[in-house]
Enzyme design. Structure first.
Site, PDB file in Angstrom:
ATOM      1  N   ARG A  79       0.820  -1.210   0.000  1.00 42.07           N
ATOM      2  CA  ARG A  79       0.000   0.000   0.000  1.00 42.07           C
ATOM      3  C   ARG A  79       0.857   1.263   0.000  1.00 42.07           C
ATOM      4  O   ARG A  79       0.477   2.287   0.544  1.00 42.07           O
ATOM      5  CB  ARG A  79      -0.988   0.052   1.183  1.00 42.07           C
ATOM      6  CG  ARG A  79      -1.743  -1.223   1.443  1.00 42.07           C
ATOM      7  CD  ARG A  79      -2.480  -1.743   0.229  1.00 42.07           C
ATOM      8  NE  ARG A  79      -3.413  -0.740  -0.310  1.00 42.07           N
ATOM      9  CZ  ARG A  79      -3.951  -0.794  -1.531  1.00 42.07           C
ATOM     10  NH1 ARG A  79      -3.609  -1.773  -2.357  1.00 42.07           N
ATOM     11  NH2 ARG A  79      -4.794   0.121  -1.934  1.00 42.07           N
ATOM     12  N   GLU A 100       2.535  -9.357  -9.300  1.00 45.73           N
ATOM     13  CA  GLU A 100       3.332  -9.927  -8.209  1.00 45.73           C
ATOM     14  C   GLU A 100       3.425 -11.440  -8.393  1.00 45.73           C
ATOM     15  O   GLU A 100       2.436 -12.097  -8.687  1.00 45.73           O
ATOM     16  CB  GLU A 100       2.676  -9.629  -6.855  1.00 45.73           C
ATOM     17  CG  GLU A 100       2.697  -8.166  -6.474  1.00 45.73           C
ATOM     18  CD  GLU A 100       2.011  -7.903  -5.140  1.00 45.73           C
ATOM     19  OE1 GLU A 100       1.868  -8.860  -4.352  1.00 45.73           O
ATOM     20  OE2 GLU A 100       1.632  -6.749  -4.895  1.00 45.73           O
ATOM     21  N   SER A 192      -4.819   2.557   4.412  1.00 48.48           N
ATOM     22  CA  SER A 192      -5.203   1.862   3.186  1.00 48.48           C
ATOM     23  C   SER A 192      -5.334   0.358   3.415  1.00 48.48           C
ATOM     24  O   SER A 192      -6.306  -0.263   2.986  1.00 48.48           O
ATOM     25  CB  SER A 192      -4.180   2.147   2.085  1.00 48.48           C
ATOM     26  OG  SER A 192      -4.531   1.478   0.899  1.00 48.48           O
ATOM     27  N   ASP A 288      -8.078  -1.894  -9.129  1.00 44.62           N
ATOM     28  CA  ASP A 288      -9.127  -0.911  -9.397  1.00 44.62           C
ATOM     29  C   ASP A 288      -8.628   0.523  -9.301  1.00 44.62           C
ATOM     30  O   ASP A 288      -9.303   1.458  -9.748  1.00 44.62           O
ATOM     31  CB  ASP A 288     -10.317  -1.118  -8.451  1.00 44.62           C
ATOM     32  CG  ASP A 288      -9.948  -0.875  -6.991  1.00 44.62           C
ATOM     33  OD1 ASP A 288      -8.777  -1.107  -6.641  1.00 44.62           O
ATOM     34  OD2 ASP A 288     -10.819  -0.458  -6.209  1.00 44.62           O
ATOM     35  N   PRO A 293      -5.668   7.293 -14.262  1.00 46.56           N
ATOM     36  CA  PRO A 293      -4.422   8.040 -14.437  1.00 46.56           C
ATOM     37  C   PRO A 293      -3.872   8.474 -13.080  1.00 46.56           C
ATOM     38  O   PRO A 293      -4.571   8.427 -12.065  1.00 46.56           O
ATOM     39  CB  PRO A 293      -4.838   9.249 -15.279  1.00 46.56           C
ATOM     40  CG  PRO A 293      -6.290   9.441 -14.979  1.00 46.56           C
ATOM     41  CD  PRO A 293      -6.838   8.058 -14.751  1.00 46.56           C
TER      42      PRO A 293
END
Length: 370
Positions: A79, A100, A192, A288, A293
């Site tokens: 994160r 990953e 997060s 997501d 951008p």
């Protein structure tokens, strides 16, 4: 008549016995020769120059991959922008990172466990599994995973966040590799992982205090190793500065990697799902977000979410915040002013212009990072 039959049977048995003895003798000599060959010392030089090749059918090129190639490793605490970083690099036509692997940090952690246990090291040495043997095997294994889990490209990179807990070891295995250590305000990283329920081994997602303590420990380990290998091999990349000023930082970063500039790294969202572009996983938690951008929407989401007692003790809980340039008592800190293009990107993101493509729509499983 009976006597003659006995003589013939005896003669046949003698012939069969002779042939059997001759065959066994030849076989024994061959086995002895093979054993002698195997007993000869192995030339370590041949084991150290493992080469993998990849064929790019589109460009009609063959690439040779080996331990001395300039691999790129991206890591940091989960994160912290590692997925954005690899997506931006993946947009470059000469670079392939990919998803990953999840395998690489696990095998590196296993190697660390063997090294730390003096008893296990004695057992391995007694069995002939020396450090040199293990290092050679690790080189070959890691290279095989990095090369073959995606398309061929002139430059290959790996993005497994916690792999950089073994940064100095990787630097020894791959002497020409370079490392990008993603750094983010720990309060934002922890918020997060808690809000998005990203399970990380050892982190208690019910406690901001525990997660910040673990964040501090993890980033300190990676930061110290980055400093140890030096600025020529490891570059600190602050997530906040990357999203505020992407062109400035990507130009600096590509210069550090000694890779020619390409404007496509500023528009990774346009390369998603395209051949030679950005390949995304349906089950990674950041998917997501990186379809959008570069924007500043996530910079200060943590403000107002952390318990007051944790905020009060922040400098003690996470001393690495100050070391990395973050004010532990500012809520939020002044990260800086974004470039005009980023302001426009953020406006478009808030309008909902960027949605998950159908080919990436699958409910993510509970993800555990190790």
């Amino acid at each position: 008549m009976v006597g003659k039959l006995k003589q013939n049977l005896l003669l046949a048995c003698l012939v069969i016995s002779s042939v059997t003895v001759f065959y066994l003798g030849q076989h024994a000599m061959e086995c002895h020769h093979r054993i002698e060959e195997r007993s000869q010392p192995v030339k370590l030089e041949s084991t150290r120059t493992t080469v993998r090749t990849g064929l790019d059918l589109k460009a009609n090129k063959t690439f040779a991959y080996h331990k001395d190639m300039p691999l790129i490793f991206i890591g940091g605490v989960p994160r912290s922008g590692t997925t954005l970083m690899r997506a931006m690099l993946d947009a470059h036509p000469d670079i392939r990172c990919g998803e990953e692997t999840r395998v690489i940090p696990r095998i590196l952690a296993l190697k660390q466990m063997w090294s730390r246990s003096s008893k296990e090291k004695i057992r391995l040495d007694e069995a002939g599994v020396t450090d040199e043997v293990l290092d050679s095997a690790m080189q070959a294994f890691l290279l095989e995973i990095i090369v073959k889990h995606g398309e061929p490209a002139p430059y290959l990179c790996n993005k497994d966040p916690f792999a950089l807990k073994s940064l100095t070891y990787l630097s020894r295995l791959f002497p020409n590799a370079k490392f990008l250590l993603m750094v983010r305000d720990g309060r934002a990283s922890v918020h997060s992982m808690i809000s998005r329920k990203v399970t990380i081994a050892g982190f208690d997602l019910n406690s901001y205090r525990d997660c910040l303590t673990k964040w501090n420990r993890a980033i300190e380990t990676m930061y110290n190793q980055c400093m140890e290998v030096g600025y020529k091999k490891c570059m600190l990349v602050h997530y906040e500065q990357l999203v505020l000023h992407p062109e400035r930082w990507m130009r600096t970063l590509l210069k550090f990697l000694q890779i020619p500039w390409n404007h496509s790294v500023l528009h990774h969202e346009e390369m998603i799902g395209k051949a030679g572009g950005v390949s995304l996983s349906k089950v990674e938690r950041s998917t997501d977000q990186v379809i959008k951008p570069v924007n500043v929407g996530a910079l200060s989401k943590w403000v107002g979410k952390i318990p007051p007692d944790v905020l009060q003790d922040m400098a003690v809980i996470a001393p690495m915040l100050a070391k990395l340039g973050y004010d532990p008592y500012a809520n939020p800190p002044n990260y800086g002013k974004p470039d005009p293009k980023i302001i426009e990107n953020t406006r478009r993101v808030y309008k909902g212009e960027f949605q998950l493509p159908d080919f990436l729509k699958e409910k993510p499983q509970t993800e555990q990072v190790e």
